[in-house]
Design a protein around this motif. Structure first.
Motif, PDB file in Angstrom:
ATOM      1  N   GLU A   1       0.763  -1.179  -0.073  1.00  0.00           N
ATOM      2  CA  GLU A   1      -0.074   0.194   0.164  1.00  0.00           C
ATOM      3  C   GLU A   1       0.906   1.243   0.007  1.00  0.00           C
ATOM      4  N   ALA A   2       1.827   1.485   0.934  1.00  0.00           N
ATOM      5  CA  ALA A   2       2.730   2.492   0.668  1.00  0.00           C
ATOM      6  C   ALA A   2       3.500   2.762  -0.716  1.00  0.00           C
TER       7      ALA A   2
ATOM      8  N   SER B   1       0.586   3.986  -2.696  1.00  0.00           N
ATOM      9  CA  SER B   1       0.154   5.500  -2.265  1.00  0.00           C
ATOM     10  C   SER B   1       1.199   6.670  -2.925  1.00  0.00           C
TER      11      SER B   1
ATOM     12  N   VAL C   1       0.383   7.237  -6.438  1.00  0.00           N
ATOM     13  CA  VAL C   1      -0.878   8.062  -6.132  1.00  0.00           C
ATOM     14  C   VAL C   1      -0.592   9.260  -6.224  1.00  0.00           C
ATOM     15  N   GLU C   2       0.302   9.774  -4.870  1.00  0.00           N
ATOM     16  CA  GLU C   2       0.356  11.095  -4.454  1.00  0.00           C
ATOM     17  C   GLU C   2       1.221  11.895  -5.481  1.00  0.00           C
TER      18      GLU C   2
ATOM     19  N   GLU D   1      -1.119  12.565  -8.362  1.00  0.00           N
ATOM     20  CA  GLU D   1      -2.330  13.525  -7.890  1.00  0.00           C
ATOM     21  C   GLU D   1      -1.562  14.972  -7.673  1.00  0.00           C
TER      22      GLU D   1
ATOM     23  N   ARG E   1      -7.271   0.965  -1.417  1.00  0.00           N
ATOM     24  CA  ARG E   1      -7.118   1.493  -0.072  1.00  0.00           C
ATOM     25  C   ARG E   1      -5.840   2.708  -0.071  1.00  0.00           C
ATOM     26  N   ALA E   2      -5.085   2.385  -1.256  1.00  0.00           N
ATOM     27  CA  ALA E   2      -4.087   3.213  -1.234  1.00  0.00           C
ATOM     28  C   ALA E   2      -4.413   4.325  -2.284  1.00  0.00           C
ATOM     29  N   GLY E   3      -5.654   4.390  -2.695  1.00  0.00           N
ATOM     30  CA  GLY E   3      -6.158   5.823  -3.425  1.00  0.00           C
ATOM     31  C   GLY E   3      -6.262   5.542  -5.063  1.00  0.00           C
TER      32      GLY E   3
END
Length: 461
Positions: free
Chosen positions: A231-232, A235, A238-239, A242, A263-265
């Protein structure tokens, strides 16, 4: 719009135009055709739609009498691989078997053939198509609008890792694999490497980012059931996406892989054939896109052997379940082909779309491949490569794709027949798509055209 307003419009826009007369419109959203209508395209924008005569007095205009045929939006394929679609698998990942020039020429032909099948926009989900996109946009190559992902980012042993065990272990001085050199995949482990790989694709011009979240059919070393990336790591991608105003989508089949990514976006799932009801509920609650392909054990299945064949059959078995869950939970569902390694199967792009009648009405199928897929393209937000308005700063200011409406981008097909009554018309685009227009330019016209002034539109048959 009345005649007086139309005369004023003509004086305001003294430019090249195309006038479609006497057509019935499927607008990309309605389940019924319009009455007999006229449509004026000025430059690359649909300017007027009217049941009254349109008289563009001061325009250099090409007039096409539709004689009651159906005018509809250009089709959109939400999952293609233009670089690899028509190559044998051994050629697609090795730069030594074809020259770079031959590989580019093959991709250019795949792009041209795609447009001439009526697909005016595509979302390329792994492959080095940035130069091809630029060439198409500059008018040097004939092809569709491309929303590129660039290389698929994969962990070691993941779906995008095309190496063999003999290439291991990787060290800081190890050379890139052939697939990485070509830009098909990018191997990244850990948050820093995932961040770097994501940012590299954005630097190259990616409109969205793709990661491999689980096992695949065509890959050699990852079983279908495995879940990939933490997930990290998701994420981090995703960051980074975004931060650039866009989103991450993932290759995933299983509930574990899908749920971890969500869950990670992550905003979109590619495939999902092995999803379960719990996963469908989560996707509904989180408003997640499902980019689904009608993979069945039929004439459109890529030839596979051994373990790959077993994986292929498992995915095909899950296709009915996934579509039924998508319908039951009203998931935002896009359609794509995901054709790999076969010129013969690539040519069946329209037939693969028509296959959706197994689950949907003809109107629902066409809506999915036009306005719905266009909504997914618009998810790229600030990285949308075709905003349609100079100086655009907000995604909502972009011109619409996938619809026949005033002020939308002019990607249009004129169909000889009514695809709402017979979806199989799209299986034979050479015969049934009599006009193909992309960005206001006519690339195919099988009908007599009445030219008033110059018409510089290139036509390709």
């Amino acid at each position: 719009m009345g005649l007086t307003a139309q005369w004023a419009l003509a004086q305001e826009y003294p430019r090249a135009a195309t006038l479609f007369e006497n057509v019935q419109i499927f607008d990309g959203t309605s389940e019924e055709l319009s009455e007999k209508t006229n449509v004026l395209v000025v430059d690359n924008i649909i300017k007027v739609i009217s049941t009254e005569p349109i008289i563009p007095k001061y325009l250099s205009v090409t007039t096409i009498n539709g004689e009651g045929r159906v005018l509809m939006p250009g089709l959109i394929d939400a999952h293609v691989h233009l670089y690899m679609a028509t190559l044998p698998p051994e050629l697609s990942v090795s730069p030594d078997m074809m020259t770079p020039e031959e590989l580019e020429q093959n991709a250019e032909k795949a792009a041209t053939d795609t447009l001439m099948r009526g697909f005016t926009s595509v979302r390329d989900m792994a492959g080095p198509v940035f130069n091809l996109k630029r060439a198409i946009d500059a008018g040097k190559v004939v092809g569709p609008r491309i929303y590129p992902s660039g290389a698929m980012i994969s962990q070691t042993s993941g779906h995008g890792d095309y190496r063999t065990p003999a290439d291991l272990p990787r060290t800081p001085t190890s050379p890139l694999s052939p697939a990485e050199e070509l830009g098909i995949g990018a191997i990244a482990d850990g948050v820093p490497e995932v961040l770097r790989a994501t940012r590299e694709q954005l630097m190259k011009g990616a409109s969205q980012i793709k990661l491999a979240a689980g096992g695949g059919v065509s890959s050699n070393y990852d079983p279908l059931d495995v879940s990939q990336y933490t997930e990290a790591e998701f994420s981090a991608a995703v960051e980074a996406a975004e931060d650039w105003g866009t989103y991450v989508t993932v290759h995933a089949y299983t509930p574990r892989a899908i749920q971890k990514a969500i869950r990670a976006g992550v905003k979109c799932i590619e495939h999902g054939q092995l999803m379960d009801e719990e996963t469908a509920k989560i996707m509904q609650e989180k408003d997640i896109w499902l980019s689904l392909q009608p993979f069945l054990d039929d004439e459109d299945a890529n030839p596979q052997e051994g373990e790959k064949r077993e994986k292929q059959l498992l995915v095909a078995k899950g296709t009915d379940i996934a579509y039924n869950l998508a319908k039951e939970y009203n998931l935002k569902t896009a359609w794509g082909t995901d054709t790999l390694f076969s010129a013969k199967l690539a040519a069946r792009q329209g037939a693969k779309l028509a296959k959706l009648e197994r689950w949907y009405t003809s109107a629902e199928v066409l809506k999915m491949a036009t306005s719905t897929n266009a909504q997914l393209l618009a998810m790229s937000g600030l990285r949308n490569p075709y905003p349609g308005k100079l100086g655009v700063v907000k995604p909502e200011d972009a011109r619409a794709l996938g619809v026949v409406k005033e002020d939308a981008l002019a990607d249009l097909l004129l169909v000889d027949g009514n695809p709402l009554e017979d979806i199989k018309l799209i299986e034979d685009p050479a015969q049934n798509f009599v006009v193909i227009m992309k960005d206001g330019k006519i690339y195919k016209n099988k009908l007599p055209a009445s030219d008033e002034g110059d018409n510089s539109g290139e036509q390709v048959d």
